[in-house]
Structure formats: C-alpha cells, structure tokens
Design a protein around this motif. Structure first.
Motif, mmCIF file in Angstrom:
data_model
loop_
_atom_site.group_PDB
_atom_site.id
_atom_site.type_symbol
_atom_site.label_atom_id
_atom_site.label_comp_id
_atom_site.label_asym_id
_atom_site.label_seq_id
_atom_site.Cartn_x
_atom_site.Cartn_y
_atom_site.Cartn_z
ATOM 1 N N ILE A 184 0.847 -1.199 0.000
ATOM 2 C CA ILE A 184 0.000 0.000 0.000
ATOM 3 C C ILE A 184 0.883 1.251 0.000
ATOM 4 O O ILE A 184 1.885 1.312 0.719
ATOM 5 C CB ILE A 184 -0.951 0.008 1.224
ATOM 6 C CG1 ILE A 184 -1.954 1.164 1.127
ATOM 7 C CG2 ILE A 184 -0.177 0.059 2.539
ATOM 8 C CD1 ILE A 184 -3.082 1.095 2.157
ATOM 9 N N ASN B 101 -5.414 7.671 9.850
ATOM 10 C CA ASN B 101 -5.493 6.924 8.596
ATOM 11 C C ASN B 101 -5.149 7.770 7.369
ATOM 12 O O ASN B 101 -5.102 7.240 6.257
ATOM 13 C CB ASN B 101 -6.900 6.345 8.419
ATOM 14 C CG ASN B 101 -7.168 5.187 9.356
ATOM 15 O OD1 ASN B 101 -6.259 4.470 9.749
ATOM 16 N ND2 ASN B 101 -8.436 5.006 9.735
ATOM 17 N N LEU C 281 -2.574 6.556 4.807
ATOM 18 C CA LEU C 281 -2.876 5.438 3.913
ATOM 19 C C LEU C 281 -3.390 5.966 2.584
ATOM 20 O O LEU C 281 -4.350 6.734 2.543
ATOM 21 C CB LEU C 281 -3.922 4.514 4.542
ATOM 22 C CG LEU C 281 -3.561 3.886 5.896
ATOM 23 C CD1 LEU C 281 -4.774 3.155 6.472
ATOM 24 C CD2 LEU C 281 -2.374 2.938 5.760
ATOM 25 N N ILE D 1 -3.673 1.032 -3.139
ATOM 26 C CA ILE D 1 -2.958 -0.183 -3.522
ATOM 27 C C ILE D 1 -3.176 -0.379 -5.017
ATOM 28 O O ILE D 1 -4.288 -0.691 -5.445
ATOM 29 C CB ILE D 1 -3.465 -1.420 -2.763
ATOM 30 C CG1 ILE D 1 -3.321 -1.229 -1.253
ATOM 31 C CG2 ILE D 1 -2.699 -2.682 -3.211
ATOM 32 C CD1 ILE D 1 -3.884 -2.371 -0.417
ATOM 33 N N THR E 228 2.576 -2.256 12.214
ATOM 34 C CA THR E 228 1.273 -1.657 11.947
ATOM 35 C C THR E 228 0.406 -1.716 13.187
ATOM 36 O O THR E 228 0.861 -2.105 14.267
ATOM 37 C CB THR E 228 0.598 -2.346 10.738
ATOM 38 O OG1 THR E 228 -0.558 -1.602 10.356
ATOM 39 C CG2 THR E 228 0.223 -3.782 11.042
ATOM 40 N N HIS F 218 -5.137 1.020 11.407
ATOM 41 C CA HIS F 218 -4.685 0.994 10.013
ATOM 42 C C HIS F 218 -5.116 -0.278 9.296
ATOM 43 O O HIS F 218 -5.479 -0.242 8.115
ATOM 44 C CB HIS F 218 -3.164 1.138 9.943
ATOM 45 C CG HIS F 218 -2.683 2.535 10.125
ATOM 46 N ND1 HIS F 218 -1.357 2.845 10.360
ATOM 47 C CD2 HIS F 218 -3.340 3.717 10.100
ATOM 48 C CE1 HIS F 218 -1.232 4.158 10.475
ATOM 49 N NE2 HIS F 218 -2.427 4.707 10.326
ATOM 50 N N SER G 229 -7.458 -0.529 6.051
ATOM 51 C CA SER G 229 -6.940 -1.206 4.856
ATOM 52 C C SER G 229 -7.884 -2.303 4.401
ATOM 53 O O SER G 229 -8.103 -2.491 3.194
ATOM 54 C CB SER G 229 -5.555 -1.793 5.146
ATOM 55 O OG SER G 229 -4.629 -0.772 5.472
ATOM 56 N N TYR H 3 -10.754 -0.715 2.642
ATOM 57 C CA TYR H 3 -10.326 -0.308 1.302
ATOM 58 C C TYR H 3 -10.287 -1.515 0.355
ATOM 59 O O TYR H 3 -10.757 -1.436 -0.784
ATOM 60 C CB TYR H 3 -8.953 0.349 1.374
ATOM 61 C CG TYR H 3 -8.319 0.612 0.025
ATOM 62 C CD1 TYR H 3 -8.631 1.767 -0.692
ATOM 63 C CD2 TYR H 3 -7.427 -0.295 -0.541
ATOM 64 C CE1 TYR H 3 -8.068 2.006 -1.942
ATOM 65 C CE2 TYR H 3 -6.869 -0.064 -1.788
ATOM 66 C CZ TYR H 3 -7.187 1.080 -2.486
ATOM 67 O OH TYR H 3 -6.630 1.305 -3.730
ATOM 68 N N LEU I 259 -7.006 -8.722 4.465
ATOM 69 C CA LEU I 259 -5.646 -8.892 3.949
ATOM 70 C C LEU I 259 -5.210 -10.348 3.887
ATOM 71 O O LEU I 259 -4.431 -10.733 3.020
ATOM 72 C CB LEU I 259 -4.658 -8.128 4.839
ATOM 73 C CG LEU I 259 -4.232 -6.728 4.413
ATOM 74 C CD1 LEU I 259 -3.417 -6.088 5.513
ATOM 75 C CD2 LEU I 259 -3.468 -6.757 3.111
#
Length: 206
Positions: free
Chosen positions: A15, A82, A85, A88, A111, A115, A119, A122, A132
C-alpha cells in the motif's frame, strides 16, 4: 540456496503511504503547527508504542488527545491517523496472486489495528477482498505479536513460525534499517524505493 518463501512489508511495498499526511491532518484538526504535532508524536513514540500492542484502540485515542493537547473526537483521531494510507495499485494485487502460485507469501508489517481495519475496508471496497489474509498465507503484524522491525527477534519469530532458514526467504521492505537487520540474519532482501513499484523489482525474479 533455493528460494522457498517471500515476505512482504506493507507500507510503501503493498500500500502506498505518506506519513506526513497524518501530521498535517492532526495540525488541521487542532490548529497547531505541523512541526509541533510531528515532534510530539515522534518524541512520545506513538507509532512504536501502539504498533507493539502496548495499548488498545480506545487507550490509543486517549493518548493521542493527551499528546497533542486537544479534545479530538474518536473519529477525528481515526481520520487523521489513517490519512497516511493511500492506495494499492491493482498490479500489486495481481503480482501477489502470481507469486503465490509458486511460493508461500507472508506479510510482515509494523502496523496497528486502526490501520489494518481501514486497509481491509479499502480492499473490500476496491477489490472485493474481505481481509488482507486473503492475499497471504499468513500475516505477521507487529501489534499482534508484540515485536517490531528492525529488532532481530521479529525476524527470528517469523522464520521459526514458517519453519524456514533465513537464506530460503526473500524479504522486501522500503526501510533500509529493516533490510539491514534481515541481511544480518542471512535473509535474501530487496530494498523497495518508491516510487519504483514492487512489480519492477520482481519481474526478473519470478
């Protein structure tokens, strides 16, 4: 020695991030100068303390309020935190999928929960991925394991967990201190230097 696994850092490897944006956001919310905010956050080691699991999200938000000396709302803390960020690029997602066909891949990141939650949101919105861990065989997140790069113990922990020798692993990170620490243990490494994308570093390897 034959490569048997690949370990990726998250920020500026998977990212894109821009840390000063967080200082800028806190400055905007508080009316204080960005340099003052940065100094307070750095001197109080907020990143390292939060990202090694020393306090919960609720405690973190209160510590931020105390550190910057302003009654920020929980949402304002999260929005500012955030802000670093970014995005990606899809080609990185595609690269991970391609490499994973040949080798197990892992994420090793300094991290924190705020966050990671952002992420994941997102990823779901942009790529339809819920988390993730859909992209990796295993996640090694500093706040969950209580360790921090570039301390040697975190690399040893990962290697023990995946049951591989240092020489059998390739590690990609954008921080030269993290790369030096991995090199010292004998890991194969690539220093990622933005704006060069990991697809450029990897195209001649995989």
């Amino acid at each position: 020695m034959k490569l048997k696994a690949v370990i990726f850092d998250f920020g500026n490897v998977i990212i894109n991030i821009d840390i000063p944006r967080t200082f800028q956001a806190f400055a905007s919310f508080t009316g204080k100068r960005q340099a003052v905010i940065e100094k307070l956050i750095v001197e109080n080691q907020l990143f390292r303390r939060y990202e090694t699991g020393q306090f919960t999200d609720i405690e973190f938000r209160e510590i931020v309020r105390q550190t910057v000396g302003f009654p920020l709302s929980d949402n304002e803390v999260d929005v500012a935190w955030n802000s670093l960020l970014l995005d990606i690029p899809e080609r990185r997602i595609d690269l991970l999928k391609e490499i994973r066909k040949k080798y197990p891949i892992y994420l090793l990141s300094n991290t924190n929960n705020i966050h990671i939650e952002a992420s994941n949101s997102y990823l779901k919105k942009t790529f339809g991925l819920k988390h993730l861990d859909e992209l990796f065989d295993q996640l090694f997140l500093s706040y969950e394991i209580g360790m921090w790069k570039p301390d040697a113990e975190i690399y040893k922990y990962v290697l023990d967990s995946i049951k591989l020798k240092p020489q059998e692993v390739l590690f990609l990170d954008d921080n030269h201190h993290n790369i030096q620490a991995a090199n010292a243990l004998g890991m194969q490494t690539i220093l990622v230097e933005p704006p060069t994308c990991i697809t450029e570093y990897c195209k001649t390897i995989f």
